[in-house]
Design an enzyme around this catalytic site. Structure first.
Site, PDB file in Angstrom:
ATOM      1  N   SER A  92     -29.449  10.711   8.873  1.00 20.08           N
ATOM      2  CA  SER A  92     -30.799  11.205   9.125  1.00 20.08           C
ATOM      3  C   SER A  92     -30.795  12.227  10.273  1.00 20.08           C
ATOM      4  O   SER A  92     -30.171  13.284  10.156  1.00 20.08           O
ATOM      5  CB  SER A  92     -31.735  10.024   9.399  1.00 20.08           C
ATOM      6  OG  SER A  92     -33.080  10.434   9.393  1.00 20.08           O
ATOM      7  N   ASP A 130     -27.894  11.445   4.279  1.00 23.75           N
ATOM      8  CA  ASP A 130     -29.339  11.659   4.153  1.00 23.75           C
ATOM      9  C   ASP A 130     -29.897  12.447   5.335  1.00 23.75           C
ATOM     10  O   ASP A 130     -30.851  12.031   6.007  1.00 23.75           O
ATOM     11  CB  ASP A 130     -30.067  10.318   4.012  1.00 23.75           C
ATOM     12  CG  ASP A 130     -31.137  10.351   2.925  1.00 23.75           C
ATOM     13  OD1 ASP A 130     -31.163  11.316   2.132  1.00 23.75           O
ATOM     14  OD2 ASP A 130     -31.932   9.393   2.853  1.00 23.75           O
ATOM     15  N   HIS A 158     -33.960   5.710   2.115  1.00 24.66           N
ATOM     16  CA  HIS A 158     -33.394   6.230   3.362  1.00 24.66           C
ATOM     17  C   HIS A 158     -32.638   5.156   4.155  1.00 24.66           C
ATOM     18  O   HIS A 158     -31.577   5.414   4.714  1.00 24.66           O
ATOM     19  CB  HIS A 158     -34.522   6.831   4.207  1.00 24.66           C
ATOM     20  CG  HIS A 158     -34.054   7.712   5.319  1.00 24.66           C
ATOM     21  ND1 HIS A 158     -33.156   8.738   5.143  1.00 24.66           N
ATOM     22  CD2 HIS A 158     -34.384   7.719   6.646  1.00 24.66           C
ATOM     23  CE1 HIS A 158     -32.941   9.348   6.301  1.00 24.66           C
ATOM     24  NE2 HIS A 158     -33.679   8.744   7.229  1.00 24.66           N
TER      25      HIS A 158
END
Length: 381
Positions: free
Chosen positions: A227, A250, A305
């Site tokens: 992330s 991600d 996620h």
């Protein structure tokens, strides 16, 4: 709390048993570093299994990140997950390696901290990597701290939301540069240790970094993250030439300024989940893949996620629901795809174990529950 909560992390899949230890160097927020080290170890009977959430303060931080009141959320989180343990050997003897282990510097996501990627970090270490999972001090962690030189007093750094009236891009851009600088400093730290320089770990009864000397191959260093940590890994390639490639789980591409895309000099492997990315974000990834044929983008179908974090392995119902940690894909399979794909990429760009090439098909998005690039028509965004 929706039934008993426990953390069911899978055991090591690689040939090595894994130990871990915390390392803190320096006495200031700006120049010090704090990370959890995952490493191949010498197994020992009766080794201590460590707590997943290391301190109560991190429950307070998670409450802040989730937008709930510390007064009731932190105690509930502590009751629900505060006793969860990780199947790793705490400060187990380091297994030396004359040829040197490759090195991964790992960067956590927004509102996370050094322990909540234990699943992926321990799997990478089980395959013969030394992994340093940073805990960033840019106020993006749920909570962190440093120790002052005066009486070694703890100074806590809470999570900070975007200040009112400030544009999010500028706030997050400052943070991502801070984070990437920490990744670069971490690699420089391992260089110093490998050269024989004494680097004190200031934590009480801290892991002795000198045991790593002659056992890390600094010519085989990569940066990895999830992330916010994924885009941090991309930027770290710009800031530190010693990183040969990056693995971005991600990645949240928003904080990176456009002028830096042409400056990314090394290949990046974007391993995305199905339910997080947007066309705008993937377009930014494609700016990199169009410049470097070795930069790859794949998506793991049925994943969300948090599927690439330890939260996916929490049993019970409420906590995984609170953190939106459950996709339709079994978390064990998601972890296998993530680690196998990363290992294949690292084999190609770090020249590590030949056996990792058996997973090369994943680099092209070929295989069960994986596709190349991104399926926006299937996303809920």
């Amino acid at each position: 709390m929706g039934g008993e909560q426990s953390l069911a992390l899978p055991p090591e899949k690689g040939p090595h048993r894994v130990g871990c230890a915390d390392v803190m160097v320096g006495h200031t927020q700006q120049q010090g570093l704090f990370f959890r080290l995952f490493y191949p170890c010498v197994p020992r009977d009766g080794a201590e299994r460590l707590l997943w959430i290391p301190r109560y303060e991190y429950c307070s931080g998670l409450a802040d990140v989730s937008g709930h009141s510390r007064r009731w959320c932190a105690p509930l989180l502590s009751i629900a997950v505060g006793s969860c343990r990780v199947p790793l050997s705490w400060k187990a003897p380091f297994k030396t390696c004359s040829s040197g282990y490759p090195l991964i510097i790992f960067s956590h996501g927004l509102g996370a901290f050094r322990t909540v990627y234990s699943s992926v970090c321990m799997q990478m270490a089980s395959w013969g990597f030394v992994v340093a999972a940073l805990e960033h001090r840019d106020s993006s962690a749920a909570m962190t701290y440093f120790c002052t030189a005066e009486a070694v007093r703890e100074q806590w750094i809470p999570h900070q939301q975007v200040p009112q009236g400030q544009k999010e891009f500028y706030f997050r851009n400052n943070q991502v540069h801070h984070r990437a600088n920490e990744c670069a400093r971490a690699l420089q730290l391992f260089r110093a240790v490998s050269s024989g320089k004494s680097i004190p770990n200031i934590l009480p009864q801290g892991f002795d970094l000198s045991v790593l000397k002659d056992s890390i191959d600094l010519a085989k260093a990569a940066v990895m993250g999830h992330s916010f940590g994924g885009v941090t890994a991309v930027l770290a390639l710009v800031k530190e030439s010693g990183f040969r490639c990056a693995v971005a789980l991600d990645a949240w591409m928003f904080p990176l300024e456009n002028v830096l895309y042409p400056e990314v000099p090394k290949p990046v492997f974007f391993i995305n989940t199905e339910k997080f990315q947007t066309p705008e974000s993937v377009a930014k990834m494609k700016r990199l893949s169009s410049r470097n044929s070795q930069t790859k983008i794949i998506t793991i179908l049925g994943s969300v996620h948090q599927s690439q974090t330890d939260f996916a392995f929490l049993t019970g119902k409420l906590i995984p629901r609170v953190f939106n940690a459950r996709g339709t894909l079994d978390p064990h399979k998601c972890l296998d795809i993530t680690t196998q794909a990363a290992l294949a990429f690292l084999h190609r760009h770090l020249d590590v174990r030949e056996e990792f090439a058996r997973w090369d098909h994943l680099l092209e998005g070929i295989g069960d529950s994986v596709i190349p690039e991104a399926p926006f028509r299937l996303s809920n965004l």
